[in-house]
Design a protein around this motif. Sequence first.
Motif, mmCIF file in Angstrom:
data_model
loop_
_atom_site.group_PDB
_atom_site.id
_atom_site.type_symbol
_atom_site.label_atom_id
_atom_site.label_comp_id
_atom_site.label_asym_id
_atom_site.label_seq_id
_atom_site.Cartn_x
_atom_site.Cartn_y
_atom_site.Cartn_z
ATOM 1 N N THR A 76 0.953 -1.400 0.006
ATOM 2 C CA THR A 76 0.027 0.057 -0.101
ATOM 3 C C THR A 76 0.913 1.136 0.007
ATOM 4 N N LEU A 77 0.599 2.127 -0.929
ATOM 5 C CA LEU A 77 1.451 3.459 -1.056
ATOM 6 C C LEU A 77 1.030 4.140 -0.168
ATOM 7 N N THR A 78 1.910 4.571 0.676
ATOM 8 C CA THR A 78 1.503 5.265 2.209
ATOM 9 C C THR A 78 2.534 6.562 2.275
ATOM 10 N N LYS A 79 1.678 7.716 2.429
ATOM 11 C CA LYS A 79 2.460 8.902 2.694
ATOM 12 C C LYS A 79 3.218 8.806 3.923
ATOM 13 N N TYR A 166 6.080 9.271 -0.506
ATOM 14 C CA TYR A 166 5.534 8.109 -0.275
ATOM 15 C C TYR A 166 6.622 7.172 -0.169
ATOM 16 N N LEU B 3 -6.766 -3.841 4.751
ATOM 17 C CA LEU B 3 -7.407 -3.734 3.261
ATOM 18 C C LEU B 3 -6.731 -4.741 2.376
ATOM 19 N N GLN B 26 -4.399 0.047 -7.051
ATOM 20 C CA GLN B 26 -3.318 0.870 -6.156
ATOM 21 C C GLN B 26 -4.107 0.893 -4.869
ATOM 22 N N LEU B 27 -3.467 0.481 -3.825
ATOM 23 C CA LEU B 27 -4.134 0.757 -2.482
ATOM 24 C C LEU B 27 -2.795 2.141 -1.891
ATOM 25 N N GLN B 28 -3.743 2.837 -1.134
ATOM 26 C CA GLN B 28 -3.009 4.040 -0.720
ATOM 27 C C GLN B 28 -3.760 4.263 0.705
ATOM 28 N N ASN B 29 -2.792 4.980 1.365
ATOM 29 C CA ASN B 29 -2.886 5.461 2.641
ATOM 30 C C ASN B 29 -2.259 7.017 2.636
ATOM 31 N N ASP B 30 -2.947 8.058 3.014
ATOM 32 C CA ASP B 30 -2.470 9.516 3.002
ATOM 33 C C ASP B 30 -2.083 9.811 4.228
ATOM 34 N N SER B 31 -1.898 9.043 5.344
ATOM 35 C CA SER B 31 -1.634 9.308 6.777
ATOM 36 C C SER B 31 -2.392 10.504 7.140
ATOM 37 N N ASP B 36 -6.396 2.847 4.828
ATOM 38 C CA ASP B 36 -6.036 2.427 3.672
ATOM 39 C C ASP B 36 -7.330 2.517 2.780
ATOM 40 N N LYS B 39 -7.343 3.485 -4.441
ATOM 41 C CA LYS B 39 -7.215 4.692 -5.198
ATOM 42 C C LYS B 39 -7.477 4.461 -6.832
#
Lengths: 191, 58
Positions: A76-79, A166, B3, B26-31, B36, B39
């Motif tokens: 999971t791409l994470t900031k 990221y 997720l 594309q899974l994403q986490n924007d903190s 999660d 995207k």
Amino acid sequence: MSTVKSKKLQVGTDATSSNNFTIYQPATPDGTLRIGVGNADSPTEVGRFNSSGYVATNAPAFSAYNNTNTSFTANTLTKIIFNVEDFDTNSNYNTTNYRFTPSVAGYYQVNLSYKMETVANRTVLSIFKNGSEYKRMIDVQSTYTRYTSGSCLVYLNGTTDYIEAYGLSAATLSGVANSLNQFSAYLARAA
Amino acid sequence: MNLYEKIIALYPNLTADDFAPEGTIQLQNDSDGKGDYIKEWNHPTLAKPTQEQLDGVQ
């Protein structure tokens, strides 16, 4: 031989003031020589010299690190959280959403290094521009990864463009809080 | 269960290669505290799971 002493010297006499420059000493002298755009009566400073040479006055630069972990879920791409500033010359870095939105258009050198300890897992670090991956900093699959780092140049328009950092790991893990981590950028060349 | 694990449970044939940065998912986490999220889902044959399906995975 004569000596001319003056606090201001206008270069150019164009009817459009923005086509002229003024070299001047500030109203309260501080050991600097200022260069401004405009006529001598109201120049807008664009640069200055001090005893060490030229000083770019409005060139944004920031550096941040993190004192809290970033949780990475597998794949999971994470900031990456960079929530503490070393410096932020133009207040362009946001320690809440971890975005750098510079106020001056130009080409920025971006640096990223991060301690993301993984064992036999893929590790990715990327710079995102306006929400999408812009440049891949590093992409490794090693037996043991500790510090990862990379850099790139990116054009930012000085108003709406922003960058973020990221990361991705093939395994769920926690990135390490460490003042040696860095997310930084500076204006290399104005547009 | 996160997720990624829920999606793998729903579609066991998926591998890490199906996910970002190169894959079609594309899974994403924007903190930002929201966790999660998906995207992008561009898998050629598998449908993007609904929230109900994800919530049903134990």
